[in-house]
Scaffold this motif. Structure first.
Motif, PDB file in Angstrom:
ATOM      1  N   GLY A 176       0.802  -1.214   0.000  1.00 38.80           N
ATOM      2  CA  GLY A 176       0.000   0.000   0.000  1.00 38.80           C
ATOM      3  C   GLY A 176       0.833   1.261   0.000  1.00 38.80           C
ATOM      4  O   GLY A 176       2.004   1.271  -0.401  1.00 38.80           O
ATOM      5  N   SER A 180       2.156   3.931   5.985  1.00 38.05           N
ATOM      6  CA  SER A 180       2.275   2.891   7.010  1.00 38.05           C
ATOM      7  C   SER A 180       3.718   2.727   7.470  1.00 38.05           C
ATOM      8  O   SER A 180       3.988   2.446   8.638  1.00 38.05           O
ATOM      9  N   THR A 210      -1.705  -4.899   7.912  1.00 39.23           N
ATOM     10  CA  THR A 210      -2.450  -3.693   7.533  1.00 39.23           C
ATOM     11  C   THR A 210      -1.712  -2.964   6.421  1.00 39.23           C
ATOM     12  O   THR A 210      -0.476  -2.927   6.399  1.00 39.23           O
ATOM     13  N   GLN A 211      -2.469  -2.384   5.514  1.00 39.01           N
ATOM     14  CA  GLN A 211      -1.881  -1.526   4.495  1.00 39.01           C
ATOM     15  C   GLN A 211      -2.645  -0.205   4.452  1.00 39.01           C
ATOM     16  O   GLN A 211      -3.805  -0.134   4.856  1.00 39.01           O
ATOM     17  N   TRP A 212      -1.956   0.827   3.970  1.00 44.93           N
ATOM     18  CA  TRP A 212      -2.594   2.133   3.877  1.00 44.93           C
ATOM     19  C   TRP A 212      -3.102   2.342   2.452  1.00 44.93           C
ATOM     20  O   TRP A 212      -2.384   2.086   1.480  1.00 44.93           O
ATOM     21  N   THR A 213      -4.315   2.827   2.348  1.00 43.51           N
ATOM     22  CA  THR A 213      -4.925   3.121   1.055  1.00 43.51           C
ATOM     23  C   THR A 213      -5.361   4.581   1.055  1.00 43.51           C
ATOM     24  O   THR A 213      -5.359   5.237   2.116  1.00 43.51           O
ATOM     25  N   ASP A 215      -8.148   5.650   1.147  1.00 42.54           N
ATOM     26  CA  ASP A 215      -9.298   5.756   2.044  1.00 42.54           C
ATOM     27  C   ASP A 215      -8.954   5.444   3.495  1.00 42.54           C
ATOM     28  O   ASP A 215      -9.847   5.392   4.347  1.00 42.54           O
ATOM     29  N   PRO A 217      -6.614   2.950   6.502  1.00 46.11           N
ATOM     30  CA  PRO A 217      -6.082   1.595   6.701  1.00 46.11           C
ATOM     31  C   PRO A 217      -7.066   0.522   6.230  1.00 46.11           C
ATOM     32  O   PRO A 217      -8.278   0.688   6.313  1.00 46.11           O
ATOM     33  N   ALA A 218      -6.477  -0.562   5.737  1.00 42.23           N
ATOM     34  CA  ALA A 218      -7.284  -1.701   5.281  1.00 42.23           C
ATOM     35  C   ALA A 218      -6.488  -2.964   5.540  1.00 42.23           C
ATOM     36  O   ALA A 218      -5.247  -2.951   5.577  1.00 42.23           O
ATOM     37  N   PRO A 219      -7.177  -4.106   5.720  1.00 44.31           N
ATOM     38  CA  PRO A 219      -6.439  -5.359   5.985  1.00 44.31           C
ATOM     39  C   PRO A 219      -5.729  -5.861   4.724  1.00 44.31           C
ATOM     40  O   PRO A 219      -6.193  -5.677   3.601  1.00 44.31           O
ATOM     41  N   GLN A 225       0.339 -11.459   3.630  1.00 48.97           N
ATOM     42  CA  GLN A 225       0.874 -10.814   4.839  1.00 48.97           C
ATOM     43  C   GLN A 225       2.335 -11.165   5.103  1.00 48.97           C
ATOM     44  O   GLN A 225       3.096 -10.332   5.595  1.00 48.97           O
TER      45      GLN A 225
END
Length: 820
Positions: A176, A180, A210-213, A215, A217-219, A225
């Motif tokens: 992402g 993060s 977790t990754q940053w998008t 919008d 954080p998203a799993p 992983q």
């Protein structure tokens, strides 16, 4: 004129308009590096609309929305780019606003406004103060850049800071957007890569849940992983980009990057402001070589005591001025001559202190020579090597074997000189207090007033330099030789009292008794800082009246780069945060004296003689604080001159990294920017090296060697203030009032200055790493009736907040009590 610059319109001289981040992006585009397109809202717009939003200026708002449309709309990253940001000294990383995934014209305008506002956020202001970056002329540019829909993102160091050989680059990556990794919210994959070949030297693959998008954080899907974010080919390509970036800038860089649609994009490239392992090792070797050259062939001990309490980490300007003050020709050396001593002329320039990795240490080979150039006194190397703790409070001893024939030939002369000096000191102790108040102090204050008739901003450069030299001479030479006398005369009175009691009470009880006999001492009302702080906290003294008397004081006030209270409203507010509730008044000094005189079974004549010495001790302890108060009035004026020079030459605090003898070249037009940056960096590296409190010339490799901390239930220190108390530890490195516990505590800290006094109000006891019986902490502790102990190396690391302690100020012990 447009308030915007497209990245390809930014050139090397535009940093004042586009800030550090904007300049870096523009330069990378010019270098042909892959940078997402964007534009910069210049600092001129922020200066014009400071305190407002971009929407308040319809023309500016129109420029921004037009430029946003030209990028094609859609999500963008909006980042702060302050005019002092991403420089060689301070990165400002994370201190100001970054807004990712911004979509829509109104949202972009709002994000630009958020970036502007972040320049004055609490964390940004605190960061600038810590980094000694001036607020004058500071403004905010804002970068608006197409958001790369990163599949993988991260950072790389073109030189791994932990690689002493400088042959590796370091890459950290996660799925992402790079937020993060930059924010530390995930543990990224880490790769060490050969800088020249791109070969992976080692890798550590983390679980990245977790990754940053755009919008938020998203799993991360479970199957990804634990997968590496980057493969061998990608890392080789990234290494090639790292080499290109470093070749263009000519120095190591901290680079933010993103991988999207089968290619890398570079989002930022700033100097690596923290030194790496190779630089630290180079500084370590330089420090060792410098000390080896200063060592006496018979062995030298360096001890971090006395001056280190009030000036722990001086900047170059402060050290140059204080070193002159403490030299044989400064107020310190002249004091010794006034007291009848005969300092070695070799100390006229070098004094008795050396700077060791940015910290003042007393050179115990030179220190006895401040007393006499001829008398064979020394601090025995072997004895101190066997018991290093004794070097923290050393007393020179005679060594007849070091006396040559000339000394014995002139021995009667030395004896007569010593007797004459003792008589002179006794006369001074009788006449000095009145002469100080009626003659010395009024003359000094009149000289300061004469130097302050015109504001520093009204003087030309040459007049400023002349004022600086005059203030240094008037304050740190002429007045200092007198203002330091109370400290010396108090020490003589204490020594006389100690001799009178030691034969009857024994050495340990005598130390306790002397602490009790020093209870209740207060300086003159106009200079009673501890009392004024209590009145201010209780609301009985107005802020304006407090600043009228004490505005020239402040935290770490011997460091010229530190603001005074009159300059720092936030610091004054912190002073009132702790309300004075529970400190109890100690017994009266008369009660202590009668009890101790009875205990010692003194004859009437002996009692009268001791009473006379104790009166002297009280007089000079009180006068010591008053004299320091007035000395710091002149010291604050010295700071004012330096601040004016710093402002005129736009050095952003860099004036404190020059020395007085360099200032004529500064006003003549020499450019010191590079030298200031080099000195800042070297000082940071030097201070990062661990150094023991006592350093021996036969083990200089102790510099940089990790200090081994042995746990102990009972810590033995030096007793400063009588009494005993129990309570939970509050361990602090700085006088932080923000998170004070509700219940009383034992304060554990490095040492104290006036900024710590509010913390004393709720304290039951005081434990310090450094501090002597005449130190600020000891004096205030006695006034507040607090038991106090010092001389405990690394005590802030050996003790933890919450541990229950028992402090015995009579024996100098700190006991860690078992958990209940």
């Amino acid at each position: 004129m447009s308030d915007l610059r497209a990245f390809d319109q930014i050139g090397p001289g535009d940093v004042a308009e586009v800030g550090g981040k904007g300049l870096s992006l523009g330069l990378m585009i010019q270098a042909g590096l892959p940078v997402p397109p964007g534009f910069c809202v210049t600092s001129a717009a922020h200066r014009r609309l400071k305190g407002q939003t971009p929407s308040a200026d319809s023309d500016l708002a129109g420029q921004i929305t037009d430029a946003y449309r030209a990028l094609g709309g859609g999500p963008v990253a909006v980042r702060s780019s302050a005019t002092a940001e991403d420089g060689a000294v301070a990165s400002f990383a994370g201190q100001q606003e970054t807004v990712l995934g911004v979509s829509g014209e109104e949202a972009v305008l709002d994000a630009v406004g958020r970036c502007w506002a972040s320049l004055d956020s609490e964390r940004a202001v605190a960061y600038r103060r810590r980094q000694q970056i001036a607020d004058d002329g500071l403004a905010m540019a804002v970068v608006v850049q197409r958001l790369v829909p990163a599949e993988v993102a991260g950072v790389l160091f073109t030189r791994d800071p932990m690689d002493a050989g400088g042959k590796q680059l370091l890459v950290e990556a996660s799925w992402g957007l790079g937020e993060s990794v930059v924010s530390g919210r995930v543990t990224p994959d880490r790769f060490h890569v050969d800088r020249e070949t791109g070969v992976i030297l080692d890798r550590h693959i983390s679980t990245k849940a977790t990754q940053w998008t755009p919008d938020g954080p998203a799993p991360v899907p479970a199957g990804k992983q634990t997968q590496p974010c980057l493969n061998k080919v990608q890392l080789q390509e990234l290494a090639e980009l790292a080499r290109r970036v470093e070749a263009y800038y000519g120095d190591a860089r901290d680079v933010e990057w993103a991988w999207a649609d089968g290619r890398f994009w570079l989002l930022q490239a700033r100097p690596i402001t923290a030194g790496g392992a190779a630089e630290r090792e180079q500084v370590r070797r330089e420090e060792i070589a410098a000390l080896a050259a200063k060592a006496d062939p018979r062995g030298t001990v360096w001890s971090r005591f006395n001056l280190a309490e009030s000036l722990p980490e001086p900047t170059p300007m402060t050290w140059a001025i204080v070193r002159r003050f403490m030299s044989g020709k400064g107020g310190f050396g002249l004091l010794y001559r006034d007291l009848g001593f005969d300092p070695d002329p070799a100390l006229d320039d070098e004094g008795i202190y050396d700077l060791v990795c940015g910290r003042p240490y007393c050179n115990l080979s030179r220190e006895p020579r401040m007393l006499s150039r001829a008398l064979p006194y020394e601090h025995p190397f072997a004895a101190l090597k066997a018991a290093p703790q004794k070097a923290l409070y050393p007393t020179p001893v005679p060594n007849p074997s070091r006396a040559g024939w000339r000394f014995w030939l002139l021995f009667p002369l030395h004896f007569c000189r010593d007797v004459a000096a003792a008589v002179k000191r006794n006369q001074l102790s009788e006449t000095f207090p009145e002469r100080f108040r009626k003659e010395i102090l009024p003359s000094y204050l009149q000289n300061l007033a004469a130097e302050s008739t015109r504001r520093a901003s009204e003087l030309d450069d040459q007049a400023l330099l002349q004022r600086l030299e005059t203030l240094i001479r008037v304050t740190l030479v002429d007045f200092a030789r007198d203002s330091l006398r109370p400290t010396a005369l108090a020490a003589f009175a204490r020594a006389n009292s100690q001799r009178a009691l030691a034969r009857r009470l024994g050495p340990e009880r005598t130390q306790t008794a002397l602490g009790e006999l020093a209870m209740g001492v207060k300086p003159d009302p106009d200079t009673d800082l501890a009392g004024a702080l209590r009145e201010l906290s209780a609301g009985r003294l107005s802020r304006d009246n407090f600043l009228a008397n004490f505005g020239h004081r402040g935290s770490l006030e011997m460091e010229l780069s530190q603001p005074r209270w009159a300059e720092d409203a936030v610091a004054v507010d912190r002073l009132t945060a702790a309300k004075s509730e529970g400190s109890h008044a100690p017994e009266s000094s008369e009660t202590y004296f009668q009890r101790i005189a009875d205990e010692a079974k003194l004859e009437p004549a002996q009692r009268l003689a001791l009473e006379k010495e104790i009166r002297k001790l009280h007089t000079f302890l009180a006068l010591r604080e008053s004299a320091k108060h007035y000395l710091l009035k002149g010291y604050a004026l010295i700071r004012n001159v330096l601040l004016e020079l710093d402002r005129r030459y736009r050095l952003d605090g860099g004036i404190f990294y020059l020395t007085p003898d360099e200032l004529p070249r500064l006003v003549a037009g020499d450019d010191f920017a590079k030298l200031v940056a080099e000195r800042r960096r070297r000082r940071t590296l030097a201070l990062s090296l661990e150094v023991p409190q006592v350093l021996f010339s036969d083990d200089l490799d102790a510099i940089g060697r990790p200090v081994t901390i042995a746990g102990a239930d009972v810590l033995q220190g030096v007793p400063l203030s009588a009494g005993a108390a129990e309570g939970p530890a509050l361990v602090l490195l700085d006088p932080n009032l923000a998170t004070l516990p509700a219940d009383p505590y034992i304060l554990v800290c490095p040492s104290t200055d006036p900024a710590w006094v509010p913390l004393f109000a709720q304290a039951r006891g005081l434990v310090m790493e450094t501090g002597g019986v005449l130190s600020h902490g000891a004096i205030v502790a006695r006034e507040f009736g607090l038991p106090a102990v010092a001389g405990l190396p690394d005590v802030q690391r050996r003790l933890r907040t919450g541990q229950r302690l028992r402090v015995d100020g009579a024996t100098g012990t700190v006991t860690v009590l078992p958990a209940s």
